[in-house]
Design an enzyme around this catalytic site. Structure first.
Site, mmCIF file in Angstrom:
data_model
loop_
_atom_site.group_PDB
_atom_site.id
_atom_site.type_symbol
_atom_site.label_atom_id
_atom_site.label_comp_id
_atom_site.label_asym_id
_atom_site.label_seq_id
_atom_site.Cartn_x
_atom_site.Cartn_y
_atom_site.Cartn_z
ATOM 1 C CB CYS A 96 -3.859 35.353 11.072
ATOM 2 S SG CYS A 96 -4.000 36.571 9.774
ATOM 3 C CD GLU A 97 -3.297 29.766 13.301
ATOM 4 O OE1 GLU A 97 -2.733 29.458 14.314
ATOM 5 O OE2 GLU A 97 -4.799 29.556 13.253
ATOM 6 C CD GLU A 130 -2.525 -1.289 2.821
ATOM 7 O OE1 GLU A 130 -2.129 -0.297 3.711
ATOM 8 O OE2 GLU A 130 -3.213 -2.196 3.083
ATOM 9 N N PRO A 131 1.778 1.507 -0.931
ATOM 10 C CG PRO A 131 3.112 1.517 -2.794
ATOM 11 C CD PRO A 131 1.951 0.509 -1.915
ATOM 12 N N GLY A 132 2.360 4.925 -0.631
ATOM 13 C CA GLY A 132 1.547 6.317 -1.159
ATOM 14 C C GLY A 132 2.795 7.211 -1.297
ATOM 15 N NE ARG A 133 6.085 9.611 3.627
ATOM 16 C CZ ARG A 133 5.413 10.768 4.423
ATOM 17 N NH1 ARG A 133 5.682 11.828 4.147
ATOM 18 N NH2 ARG A 133 4.566 10.264 5.389
ATOM 19 N NE ARG A 152 4.592 15.523 4.694
ATOM 20 C CZ ARG A 152 5.956 15.444 5.002
ATOM 21 N NH1 ARG A 152 6.764 16.569 4.351
ATOM 22 N NH2 ARG A 152 6.719 14.576 5.687
ATOM 23 C CE1 TYR A 186 -0.604 10.673 3.380
ATOM 24 C CE2 TYR A 186 1.999 10.452 2.843
ATOM 25 C CZ TYR A 186 0.451 10.009 2.948
ATOM 26 O OH TYR A 186 0.468 8.407 3.131
ATOM 27 C CE1 TYR A 239 2.102 14.258 10.462
ATOM 28 C CE2 TYR A 239 2.602 14.909 8.052
ATOM 29 C CZ TYR A 239 1.837 14.339 9.279
ATOM 30 O OH TYR A 239 0.676 13.696 8.665
HETATM 31 C C1 LIG Z 1 -1.456 6.265 4.642
HETATM 32 C C2 LIG Z 1 -1.397 4.708 4.658
HETATM 33 C C3 LIG Z 1 -0.609 4.100 3.730
HETATM 34 C C4 LIG Z 1 0.515 4.741 2.999
HETATM 35 O O1 LIG Z 1 1.457 5.184 3.604
HETATM 36 P P1 LIG Z 1 2.940 5.877 3.042
HETATM 37 O O2 LIG Z 1 3.769 6.168 4.178
HETATM 38 O O3 LIG Z 1 2.349 6.913 2.416
HETATM 39 O O4 LIG Z 1 3.388 4.782 2.151
HETATM 40 C C5 LIG Z 1 -0.892 2.737 3.547
HETATM 41 N N1 LIG Z 1 -1.596 2.074 4.280
HETATM 42 C C6 LIG Z 1 -2.697 2.572 5.134
HETATM 43 C C7 LIG Z 1 -3.658 2.056 5.870
HETATM 44 C C8 LIG Z 1 -2.476 4.081 5.196
HETATM 45 O O5 LIG Z 1 -3.218 4.681 6.272
#
Ligand SMILES: *Cc1c(COP(=O)(O)O)cnc(C)c1O
Length: 430
Positions: A358-359, A289-292, A328, A386, A332
């Site tokens: 305004c923060e 499940e890659p995103g970033r 971000r 993100y 973070y």
């Molecule tokens: C956010 C998320 C991801 C993706 O995470 P990355 O760090 O962006 O790869 C995968 N699975 C679940 C359940 C998430 O909440």
């Protein structure tokens, strides 16, 4: 100044795959998100190609892009055409995947708070699997599937209790986190699920955190999933897939994340040895499940300096992008490299790059040594994940436009929001 392969200088002007950013700013205005299609597909293929290498008659795989990292329809569509599945965390994201022309049967649904209507929607669209995060959710899915005369495929998101050694806000696999089902309770839960008439138990999953530079915690988590898989097999519950989640980090500054190919080679090495020894002939699918690591370094945020200002002895560059565009840093304290779009040879100073909101938390970068003047353009790098996805309308600021570069051409993939659109849903009472 270090730049990534798809973001480089030509004649002292920063480009995305050879398209100069000053031209884009002139045409589309700022703040502006700019993505590289080539980078996006290259990052996806880092996963897909290794998965293909390890594919056998009974070891399969599916890379489910995490929609929440960047959910623009054009991006989903490109990844869908590359063969991606999708990991979603809301009904809205499912509708996006469908609107992007992608296959809902390749969707897995994560998240701790799935509502009844979201579950119904997902069942209507015959998604691949629910990643169940609690027993209450499991019972709700069973009940709704019964009402619809369907069987819901489920995986348990177990909490393997391993420390991903990342920022606490993006660490999700420790037992004190809200995510997943405690490891010790999973076995009994699966037995309950296996008895439910409208549930088909198909897999096991976890997602332990984000921006992981080392894959050791992921391999440790995989061992725990495999162990549960074995215990379930002994009880006659045969799982069809193992989903190790996302979480591989990217270079924002000078971090060196594990290479995707090394990580996947280790994962498939483990899986192949284990499966062939214990379950010869049985079919297993590996999911990710890659995103970033797909979208993060495929995009940047382009912004223009509005004012330069010195308070006591601190220099500020006030730009037209803000925490509502890129949250971000304020959320973070994360680092994004800041590059001038057109290099200058004049004297450098150290600046905090801040937005107009305004923060005091509205900053994008701190203590950066740059040679800049009013009206200069700056690129906030590594903003593809993100970034836009977490943006808001705080201070009644329309969201930035989004541009995708493909083969040296710029495509507007999201228009800039106009102020009247921001209050169009509101009503004045008499
Ligand atoms: C956010 C998320 C991801 C993706 O995470 P990355 O760090 O962006 O790869 C995968 N699975 C679940 C359940 C998430 O909440």
């Amino acid at each position: 100044m270090k730049t990534a392969q798809h973001f480089f200088y030509q004649n002292d002007t920063l480009t995305v795959d050879g398209v100069p950013l000053d031209k884009l700013a002139m045409q589309y205005g700022t703040p502006l998100y700019v993505y590289s299609k080539a980078a996006l597909t290259e990052h996806f293929r880092q996963y897909a190609d290794v998965c293909k290498q390890f594919e056998t008659d009974d070891i399969h795989s599916l890379v489910c892009y995490s929609v929440k990292s960047n959910s623009n329809l054009a991006i989903l569509n490109i990844l869908g055409r590359e063969g991606a599945g999708f990991d979603i965390v809301s009904g809205g994201e499912l509708l996006r995947v469908i609107a992007a022309g992608c296959d809902s049967r390749k969707v897995i649904f994560s998240g701790v708070g799935k509502t009844a209507s979201e579950i119904r929607l997902a069942l209507e669209h015959d998604i691949l699997c629910f990643n169940v995060e609690s027993f209450a959710e499991l019972r709700r899915i069973n009940r709704i599937a019964a009402e619809m005369g369907k069987k819901a495929r489920v995986s348990f998101r177990v909490n393997p209790n391993v420390d991903p050694k990342t920022h606490p806000y993006i660490s999700t696999g420790l037992k004190e986190n809200k995510f997943g089902i405690p490891y010790e309770e999973a076995l009994a839960g699966y037995e309950e699920a296996a008895r439910m008439p409208h549930i088909e138990v198909t897999g096991i999953d976890c997602h332990i955190g984000s921006q992981l530079l080392d894959d050791a915690p992921l391999l440790e988590a995989l061992d725990k999933l495999i162990d549960l898989f074995d215990q379930l097999a002994q009880k006659g519950i045969e799982l069809k897939h193992i989903d190790i989640g996302g979480g591989i980090g990217i270079t924002y500054d000078n971090e060196i994340p594990v290479a995707i190919s090394d990580y996947l080679t280790r994962i498939f090495g483990k899986i192949t040895t284990w499966k062939n020894a214990k379950y010869p002939g049985q079919s297993i699918s590996m999911m990710f499940e890659p995103g970033r690591s797909i979208s993060g370094n495929a995009g940047l945020l382009l912004t223009q300096v509005q004012y330069l200002k010195t308070n006591s002895d601190k220099n500020f560059a006030i730009v037209d992008a803000a925490m509502n565009d890129l949250m971000r840093p304020s959320l973070y304290e994360s680092w994004h490299t800041v590059l001038p779009v057109v290099k200058r040879q004049t004297e450098t100073k150290t600046y905090d790059i801040v937005g107009p909101i305004c923060e005091s938390g509205d900053w994008l970068a701190r203590q950066r040594t740059l040679s800049i003047e009013t009206d200069d353009l700056l690129a906030i790098m590594s903003a593809g994940a993100y970034g836009m996805a977490m943006s808001s309308n705080y201070n009644t600021r329309g969201r930035a436009a989004e541009i995708l570069i493909d083969d040296k051409k710029a495509y507007l993939i999201r228009k800039r929001e106009r102020p009247e659109e921001l209050y169009a849903l509101e009503t004045i009472i008499s």
